[in-house]
Design a protein around this motif. Sequence first.
Motif, PDB file in Angstrom:
ATOM      1  N   ASN A 471       0.856  -1.187   0.000  1.00 20.51           N
ATOM      2  CA  ASN A 471       0.000   0.000   0.000  1.00 20.51           C
ATOM      3  C   ASN A 471       0.890   1.234   0.000  1.00 20.51           C
ATOM      4  O   ASN A 471       1.333   1.699   1.046  1.00 20.51           O
ATOM      5  N   PHE A 472       1.174   1.733  -1.210  1.00 15.56           N
ATOM      6  CA  PHE A 472       2.119   2.837  -1.323  1.00 15.56           C
ATOM      7  C   PHE A 472       1.632   4.105  -0.623  1.00 15.56           C
ATOM      8  O   PHE A 472       2.446   4.951  -0.237  1.00 15.56           O
ATOM      9  N   LYS A 473       0.324   4.269  -0.466  1.00 13.84           N
ATOM     10  CA  LYS A 473      -0.214   5.493   0.124  1.00 13.84           C
ATOM     11  C   LYS A 473       0.246   5.674   1.567  1.00 13.84           C
ATOM     12  O   LYS A 473       0.388   6.801   2.037  1.00 13.84           O
ATOM     13  N   GLY A 474       0.482   4.590   2.275  1.00 13.57           N
ATOM     14  CA  GLY A 474       0.903   4.703   3.668  1.00 13.57           C
ATOM     15  C   GLY A 474       2.223   4.038   3.937  1.00 13.57           C
ATOM     16  O   GLY A 474       2.438   3.503   5.036  1.00 13.57           O
ATOM     17  N   LEU A 475       3.125   4.076   2.954  1.00 16.44           N
ATOM     18  CA  LEU A 475       4.387   3.358   3.077  1.00 16.44           C
ATOM     19  C   LEU A 475       5.547   4.317   2.880  1.00 16.44           C
ATOM     20  O   LEU A 475       5.533   5.178   1.996  1.00 16.44           O
ATOM     21  N   GLY A 476       6.559   4.177   3.743  1.00 18.68           N
ATOM     22  CA  GLY A 476       7.782   4.953   3.636  1.00 18.68           C
ATOM     23  C   GLY A 476       8.976   4.042   3.458  1.00 18.68           C
ATOM     24  O   GLY A 476       8.927   2.844   3.771  1.00 18.68           O
ATOM     25  N   LEU A 477      10.076   4.594   2.943  1.00 17.51           N
ATOM     26  CA  LEU A 477      11.254   3.800   2.649  1.00 17.51           C
ATOM     27  C   LEU A 477      12.504   4.589   2.982  1.00 17.51           C
ATOM     28  O   LEU A 477      12.605   5.787   2.685  1.00 17.51           O
ATOM     29  N   SER A 478      13.455   3.911   3.611  1.00 14.32           N
ATOM     30  CA  SER A 478      14.790   4.460   3.822  1.00 14.32           C
ATOM     31  C   SER A 478      15.799   3.400   3.420  1.00 14.32           C
ATOM     32  O   SER A 478      15.487   2.203   3.387  1.00 14.32           O
ATOM     33  N   ALA A 479      17.029   3.818   3.104  1.00 19.69           N
ATOM     34  CA  ALA A 479      18.023   2.894   2.569  1.00 19.69           C
ATOM     35  C   ALA A 479      19.400   3.248   3.082  1.00 19.69           C
ATOM     36  O   ALA A 479      19.669   4.379   3.508  1.00 19.69           O
ATOM     37  N   CYS A 480      20.279   2.259   3.045  1.00 13.26           N
ATOM     38  CA  CYS A 480      21.677   2.472   3.381  1.00 13.26           C
ATOM     39  C   CYS A 480      22.521   1.532   2.542  1.00 13.26           C
ATOM     40  O   CYS A 480      22.027   0.560   1.971  1.00 13.26           O
ATOM     41  N   VAL A 481      23.827   1.811   2.471  1.00  7.98           N
ATOM     42  CA  VAL A 481      24.739   1.024   1.666  1.00  7.98           C
ATOM     43  C   VAL A 481      25.517   0.029   2.518  1.00  7.98           C
ATOM     44  O   VAL A 481      26.391  -0.641   2.040  1.00  7.98           O
ATOM     45  N   SER A 482      25.155  -0.109   3.772  1.00 14.74           N
ATOM     46  CA  SER A 482      25.830  -1.064   4.644  1.00 14.74           C
ATOM     47  C   SER A 482      24.878  -2.176   5.012  1.00 14.74           C
ATOM     48  O   SER A 482      23.670  -1.974   5.082  1.00 14.74           O
ATOM     49  N   ARG A 483      25.420  -3.347   5.278  1.00 14.75           N
ATOM     50  CA  ARG A 483      24.572  -4.484   5.595  1.00 14.75           C
ATOM     51  C   ARG A 483      23.995  -4.388   7.005  1.00 14.75           C
ATOM     52  O   ARG A 483      22.970  -4.988   7.291  1.00 14.75           O
ATOM     53  N   ASN A 484      24.645  -3.664   7.895  1.00 19.97           N
ATOM     54  CA  ASN A 484      24.128  -3.568   9.261  1.00 19.97           C
ATOM     55  C   ASN A 484      23.067  -2.489   9.420  1.00 19.97           C
ATOM     56  O   ASN A 484      22.404  -2.422  10.447  1.00 19.97           O
ATOM     57  N   GLY A 485      22.875  -1.638   8.422  1.00 21.55           N
ATOM     58  CA  GLY A 485      21.794  -0.666   8.452  1.00 21.55           C
ATOM     59  C   GLY A 485      21.954   0.442   9.466  1.00 21.55           C
ATOM     60  O   GLY A 485      20.975   0.983   9.958  1.00 21.55           O
ATOM     61  N   GLN A 486      23.194   0.837   9.823  1.00 22.31           N
ATOM     62  CA  GLN A 486      23.399   1.867  10.836  1.00 22.31           C
ATOM     63  C   GLN A 486      23.304   3.282  10.276  1.00 22.31           C
ATOM     64  O   GLN A 486      23.072   4.214  11.031  1.00 22.31           O
ATOM     65  N   GLN A 487      23.480   3.456   8.979  1.00 18.15           N
ATOM     66  CA  GLN A 487      23.493   4.794   8.384  1.00 18.15           C
ATOM     67  C   GLN A 487      22.323   4.949   7.421  1.00 18.15           C
ATOM     68  O   GLN A 487      22.498   5.228   6.242  1.00 18.15           O
ATOM     69  N   LEU A 488      21.101   4.769   7.912  1.00 21.54           N
ATOM     70  CA  LEU A 488      19.925   4.903   7.052  1.00 21.54           C
ATOM     71  C   LEU A 488      19.743   6.341   6.620  1.00 21.54           C
ATOM     72  O   LEU A 488      19.939   7.275   7.410  1.00 21.54           O
ATOM     73  N   GLY A 489      19.357   6.521   5.377  1.00 23.63           N
ATOM     74  CA  GLY A 489      19.117   7.848   4.854  1.00 23.63           C
ATOM     75  C   GLY A 489      17.750   8.370   5.250  1.00 23.63           C
ATOM     76  O   GLY A 489      17.027   7.786   6.070  1.00 23.63           O
ATOM     77  N   ALA A 490      17.383   9.509   4.659  1.00 18.60           N
ATOM     78  CA  ALA A 490      16.103  10.135   4.967  1.00 18.60           C
ATOM     79  C   ALA A 490      14.951   9.238   4.535  1.00 18.60           C
ATOM     80  O   ALA A 490      15.034   8.524   3.532  1.00 18.60           O
ATOM     81  N   LEU A 491      13.869   9.280   5.302  1.00 21.98           N
ATOM     82  CA  LEU A 491      12.690   8.489   5.003  1.00 21.98           C
ATOM     83  C   LEU A 491      11.891   9.166   3.890  1.00 21.98           C
ATOM     84  O   LEU A 491      11.568  10.348   3.984  1.00 21.98           O
ATOM     85  N   LYS A 492      11.573   8.410   2.872  1.00 20.98           N
ATOM     86  CA  LYS A 492      10.820   8.946   1.742  1.00 20.98           C
ATOM     87  C   LYS A 492       9.470   8.238   1.644  1.00 20.98           C
ATOM     88  O   LYS A 492       9.391   7.010   1.768  1.00 20.98           O
ATOM     89  N   GLU A 493       8.417   9.009   1.393  1.00 19.51           N
ATOM     90  CA  GLU A 493       7.107   8.423   1.155  1.00 19.51           C
ATOM     91  C   GLU A 493       7.054   7.833  -0.251  1.00 19.51           C
ATOM     92  O   GLU A 493       7.559   8.409  -1.208  1.00 19.51           O
ATOM     93  N   LEU A 494       6.401   6.665  -0.369  1.00 17.93           N
ATOM     94  CA  LEU A 494       6.319   5.965  -1.644  1.00 17.93           C
ATOM     95  C   LEU A 494       4.988   6.159  -2.348  1.00 17.93           C
ATOM     96  O   LEU A 494       4.686   5.443  -3.304  1.00 17.93           O
ATOM     97  N   SER A 495       4.190   7.125  -1.891  1.00 17.49           N
ATOM     98  CA  SER A 495       2.872   7.330  -2.499  1.00 17.49           C
ATOM     99  C   SER A 495       2.942   7.635  -3.994  1.00 17.49           C
ATOM    100  O   SER A 495       2.018   7.249  -4.734  1.00 17.49           O
TER     101      SER A 495
END
Length: 812
Positions: A471-495
């Motif tokens: 459900n893209f209307k209520g879904l956000g996404l953040s990403a990082c280039v490391s496998r441990n996920g310590q440096q997540l970027g800004a949260l973006k809405e996927l609407s």
Amino acid sequence: ENYVLELVVLDAGRGQPVGIYSAPLKQVVQKLPSASSSDYAKFELTLGDLMTTKEHEILKPSGKIRFAVLVSGRATAKQGSRASPNRSRSGYIQISPSKDGPWTNMKLNYAVPAACWRFGDCVIASEATVKEGNRYVGIRSLVSITNTTDFAIDLRLKGRDSQSAGSDGQLENSDKDDQIEVGVLEPGSTIPVPLSGLSHPGVLYTLQLRPTIHHELVQHSWSDVQERRSQTEFRNEQVLDICVSDLYESENLLFCSQIDGSSSTCQGLWFCLSIEAKEIGKDVRTDPIYDWSIIIKSPLSLTYYLPIPAHYTVSASHLDEEETSCSRGELNPGEVVKVQNVDPRNPLYLSLVPHGGWESVHEPVPISHPTEVPSKFINLRSSLSGRVVQIMLEQSSDKDYLMARVIRIYVPYWISFARLPPLTLQFVDITGRRDKRRYLARPRAEKSDKLLYGIGHEELVDGYTIASGLNFKGLGLSACVSRNGQQLGALKELSPLADMDGTVDLSAHDNDGKCTHVFLCSKLCSYQAVPTKVIYVRPYTTFTNRVGQDMFIKLSAGDDPKVLHAYDRRVSFLYSEVGPDKLQVRLEDTDWCQPLDIVKEDTIVIAMRKQDCTQKFVKAEIRGYEEGSRFLVVFRLEPTDGPIRIENRTSNATIGTRQSGLGEDTWIQVKPLSTRKYSWDDPYGQKAVDVSIQKGDVTSFQYVDLENPVASSTSFGEHGVKFNIVETADVTILKFTDYHRRQEGSPESELVASTLTQNETETGAGPLELIIELGVVGVSLIDHKPRELLYLNLQKVFISYMTGYDSGTTSR
């Protein structure tokens, strides 16, 4: 006189020529009888009258070939007489079961798939097609058999007495030894039933089949009909044999046991026969004439529409025990697995485990059952992330009379990664936010946000993973280039991805602070049979090197140089977010070009300066939305001539130019009576130049706006220089010449003026230029069939003729 009649004899099985008979056409015509009384001249031509060539040997064959020739009769008609209204027109194909007729005119209709014609006491079908300019006419019976299985199938028609065909329990006793071998039908092929099997007086022929497996020693018996289901409710189903001359629409289940005599259903193969009819005409009593199709199918087919391979098992029990397994193996993307050793009337169960760390949540699910409803999904859990995905199982049809089971296996979403460093994605539920205004980016997650699941690089198989409905209307996404996920970027809405043309871009950082710009878009998958969408995760910008040598590249002002190799194609880079995001490139022997913004599709020329202050040019094609990325930049080596040429035709002035708004290091000096190629240092900067005029120790400066040159070039005369701009098809010329003042009425001035008129470059006479510009020119060469032999496509064709330059002495 100049024509030869050729007869090509083909091998009926392979369709290859075994002999070519030829003779001068004049010799053949001489054997024709007189056609004064009839349009149809029937004759026999002995093959011995023709010469044949086979394997470079000249032979004298024996035998006869029968002809029927249609003669128009117009040449023999007496002047003033009319042709008979019953006389057939030329151009028709005529068919007859014998040379004595009756003959039937067969018209060619390419708009319909099949047409019916009278053939003696029978009715046959014809199909006309056009391939590569050649017309093909196929003549066959009204019953065709198509093999959709993976086996080669042997077919035969077994005869029985028509008078005892309806008696109960006496069918085998009334069978005759009469049978017709139809032949071996390869997978995907179609063959017509012989006409003799449809119209033999006193004998009814039933269809039987058996698989032909050449690479195995196991043989199978001829088929027996186990069950028959009519598509209507009033047919008598007591007679199970498939009589080819008395067909009706039905579904039939056939079984071929192994030749060792075992009657076990586990030691044989099952086939489903679907009998379908299509009306292609009416008879004299206006009853419909049907074209019958007998389609041989597998009892169970699994069509796999996931992007990653999977292990499957079809079993007769929900316990998934090995002894109850009917079929198991690997399913690859887009593959169809056809299972022949199962009875579709019995319970069948399916287990499916894709690669990439997936495991089944429950026992094998029913896909065919006499009393239970088949399952519509399989639940899987990832052993790496714990997320759950639902795989859809869709039956091809819900009609109960269809016995062949065709199951489509798919998921609602694929997620495709390519050309990126290892990424970790985190999907967040943002429906609980109290602030209902849409923000496309948030610096951090809010307390009301709920982490749904993450997708790591280790879950990917060939760059793909699968997901359930999103459900893209209520879904956000953040990403990082490391496998441990310590440096997540800004949260973006996927609407925005809820729309077919919607896109989202976000940044992913590694533990060292390096960043990659990620671009997301959603499209339908390549399989049109299922409603699967693909979320493409790609670099925002990729680069391709077609210069022929390594290049160096920077993506921001504080970025470290990176090598774009000569063989690199659609690559991306991690970069430092220090300063504005601007592109800079250089070659081995040049300095860095001016910083460039990549914001739109375009084709630009990038100028790079060498140590001797000359410029080297590279063309950059900026393409948009190719293979999932927002931009693709293709670098190509530009010809040595830049898009701008500076001509200094003055006798003693040094002309310097630079693009307005740039630094002191971008000046280009042009000596008297010389020329320099030039390109804009900043393709998106001002289209204006600063001009310096140096005569001895005196230097003056002028500003020229190339988009309005008249208003800014009038003051050059004060410095003894005349300036004008010449636009041609592929280059802009900035021309500087001497400007001479004279006093009117002075003899010296008249003499000087006369001399200047003969020698001065560029007087007041204007040049003449004729340009013909063609956007696209296509030239097609075809033969008489017609068939295309050669096609040339030229784009952006310029034909230019210029004259009047250099005081009328130069034309090109």
